[in-house]
Design an enzyme around this catalytic site. Sequence first.
Site, PDB file in Angstrom:
ATOM      1  N   HIS A  89       0.768  -1.267   0.000  1.00 26.72           N
ATOM      2  CA  HIS A  89       0.000   0.000   0.000  1.00 26.72           C
ATOM      3  C   HIS A  89       0.791   1.306   0.000  1.00 26.72           C
ATOM      4  O   HIS A  89       0.208   2.346  -0.290  1.00 26.72           O
ATOM      5  CB  HIS A  89      -0.971   0.075   1.189  1.00 26.72           C
ATOM      6  CG  HIS A  89      -1.729  -1.167   1.482  1.00 26.72           C
ATOM      7  ND1 HIS A  89      -2.554  -1.762   0.551  1.00 26.72           N
ATOM      8  CD2 HIS A  89      -1.776  -1.944   2.592  1.00 26.72           C
ATOM      9  CE1 HIS A  89      -3.091  -2.847   1.092  1.00 26.72           C
ATOM     10  NE2 HIS A  89      -2.628  -2.989   2.321  1.00 26.72           N
TER      11      HIS A  89
ATOM     12  N   ASP B 178       3.608  -8.348   0.659  1.00 28.66           N
ATOM     13  CA  ASP B 178       4.262  -9.274   1.600  1.00 28.66           C
ATOM     14  C   ASP B 178       3.354 -10.420   2.049  1.00 28.66           C
ATOM     15  O   ASP B 178       3.826 -11.551   2.223  1.00 28.66           O
ATOM     16  CB  ASP B 178       4.876  -8.536   2.797  1.00 28.66           C
ATOM     17  CG  ASP B 178       3.910  -7.632   3.543  1.00 28.66           C
ATOM     18  OD1 ASP B 178       2.730  -7.571   3.188  1.00 28.66           O
ATOM     19  OD2 ASP B 178       4.368  -6.974   4.511  1.00 28.66           O
TER      20      ASP B 178
HETATM   21  O1  LIG Z   1      -1.043  -3.280   5.177  1.00 27.17           O
HETATM   22  C1  LIG Z   1      -0.787  -4.464   5.276  1.00 27.17           C
HETATM   23  C2  LIG Z   1      -1.664  -5.494   4.665  1.00 27.17           C
HETATM   24  O2  LIG Z   1      -2.814  -4.962   4.094  1.00 27.17           O
HETATM   25  C3  LIG Z   1       0.442  -4.875   6.029  1.00 27.17           C
HETATM   26  O3  LIG Z   1       0.486  -6.265   6.226  1.00 27.17           O
HETATM   27  C4  LIG Z   1       1.668  -4.383   5.310  1.00 27.17           C
HETATM   28  O4  LIG Z   1       1.823  -5.126   4.136  1.00 27.17           O
HETATM   29  C5  LIG Z   1       2.899  -4.379   6.194  1.00 27.17           C
HETATM   30  O5  LIG Z   1       3.331  -5.631   6.577  1.00 27.17           O
HETATM   31  P1  LIG Z   1       4.475  -5.911   7.667  1.00 27.17           P
HETATM   32  O6  LIG Z   1       5.666  -5.112   7.278  1.00 27.17           O
HETATM   33  O7  LIG Z   1       3.918  -5.543   8.998  1.00 27.17           O
HETATM   34  O8  LIG Z   1       4.724  -7.395   7.565  1.00 27.17           O
END
Ligand SMILES: O=C(CO)[C@@H](O)[C@H](O)COP(=O)(O)O
Length: 499
Positions: free
Chosen positions: A72, A264
């Site tokens: 995002h 991720d």
């Molecule tokens: O915003 C979301 C999923 O929609 C988060 O899962 C981000 O993708 C960040 O992930 P991490 O760095 O906390 O693993």
Amino acid sequence: MPLVAGVDSSTQSCKIVVRDADTGALVRSGAAQHPDGTEVDPAAWWAAFREASDAAGGLDDVAAIAVGGQQHGMVVLDADGEVIRPALLWNDTRSADAAADLVRELGAPSGEGSSDADGAQAWADAVGSVLVASLTVTKLRWLADAEPENAARVAAVALPHDWLTWRVAGFGPRSEGLEPDLSALVTDRSDASGTGYFDASAAGGAGEYRRDLLALALRVDVEAAERIVLPRVLAPGASGGVAAQDVAGSAVDGGALIGPGAGDNAGAALGLGMVTGDVAVSIGTSGVVSAIAAEQTADGSGMVTGFADAAGAYLPLACTLNASRVLDAARRMLGVDHAGLSRLALNAPAGAEGLVLVPYLEGERTPNRPDATGTLHGLRLATTRPEHLARAHVEGMLCGLADGLDALRAQGVPVERLLLIGGGAQSEAVRRIAPQVLGMPVTVPEPGEYVADGAARQAAWVLSGADSAPSWSTSQAQVYEAEPVPAIREQYAAVRDLV
Ligand SMILES: O=C(CO)[C@@H](O)[C@H](O)COP(=O)(O)O
Ligand SMILES: Nc1ncnc2c1ncn2[C@@H]1O[C@H](COP(=O)(O)OP(=O)(O)O)[C@@H](O)[C@H]1O
């Protein structure tokens, strides 16, 4: 034995694994920290990538590479490939009002005769997800309103993994002497599905950008929105002809194939080899429950976002803003390390004798409470021991995820096995308390970098040119079982909305 590399450019760090493309065996790995904050100059991701690749013994011997990354984040580039302003990350809540405005506007294009619920469902139907501040499209609206001079310079919009992939391919800002070819930006369907201007279910499931929604966000007409470069969406397992170039300062040798990469959470699903019925419970900066599904969800309540996975299916997901950092905050308050916090939490009874933490330390996204703060309920002299505080932090964080799991079930997602991953999954207290709160056993795969592993598996897929990702043997896992304790969630539910 060709080698492939997988990257996880996550919120807190960059992690790289180098694996044998045929067997999946881990050959080398490296990691480097990212700066704190919800607004970050992407240059810091490139620096961390370089540091992590050095720590992994260099990447000039890999035949293919793919990048997974935090979803995002808004990376806006001008025509010279320069980053216009620091990226706003998924956990930056300044676009909460923009999200509410866009929800209202899509519900009532003429400005009248619709409720917020209509708008929410309209977004869910259009792109799979109700808008909250995390989604890229809301950050673009914020940019248009708060920084119109920056919005006017936008020539391309990318996500963190798209931008890093572009740098790995040898492109970059003109000021650094690099070729700023914006048409070389690529992404994949999983990460594009989290922008709010991509419908992953369109075009027979290949997905399509919704330029009309991009235009709505930027307050421009559709023709102007058409001129903005959005990364080309590569099919799962396709390199789209993208290969590294021999560029000074590039960590990867010219000719190495570059995969589409992934958000991720989709990367983790690929890395874990998840199948229908598996649900990943990830405790990183974000707390995420996600599952593979054959159909896109359209949850108008906004609890579940209808994203895509990295292999052609879908990834319904509930994501909280407050997970591993809730434990980090508890450690700081109590002056203990990870192991100490875990010991304390396990030395208090289940339910912490009524001490409940609603853990909205960064506001919250699921449920949508961007301005909320954390609250402790049930403080009595008898519940003020460090053990109670530690336990309340672990339980409160897990209760948010349990609500997300219920929301997934309500969307018809089968929940047969829970896979606990992310930095927070290393906590013994989290492992042992999770089955009490989530109401079923949790499977903890060997500690590892599952997002980076998924990216490596995708790189091997690209290298093979096959129709599906290679099957690599899965890691050993430990199952944690405990009698469910419904009272933990009941006492949480009684105070959750008092914020
Ligand atoms: O915003 C979301 C999923 O929609 C988060 O899962 C981000 O993708 C960040 O992930 P991490 O760095 O906390 O693993
Ligand atoms: N043993 C542990 N117990 C609890 N939390 C841990 C432990 N080890 C690391 N963490 C936490 O995990 C987080 C990093 O996890 P990670 O999944 O890499 O996050 P992200 O993907 O968001 O960058 C940090 O907040 C860190 O403090």
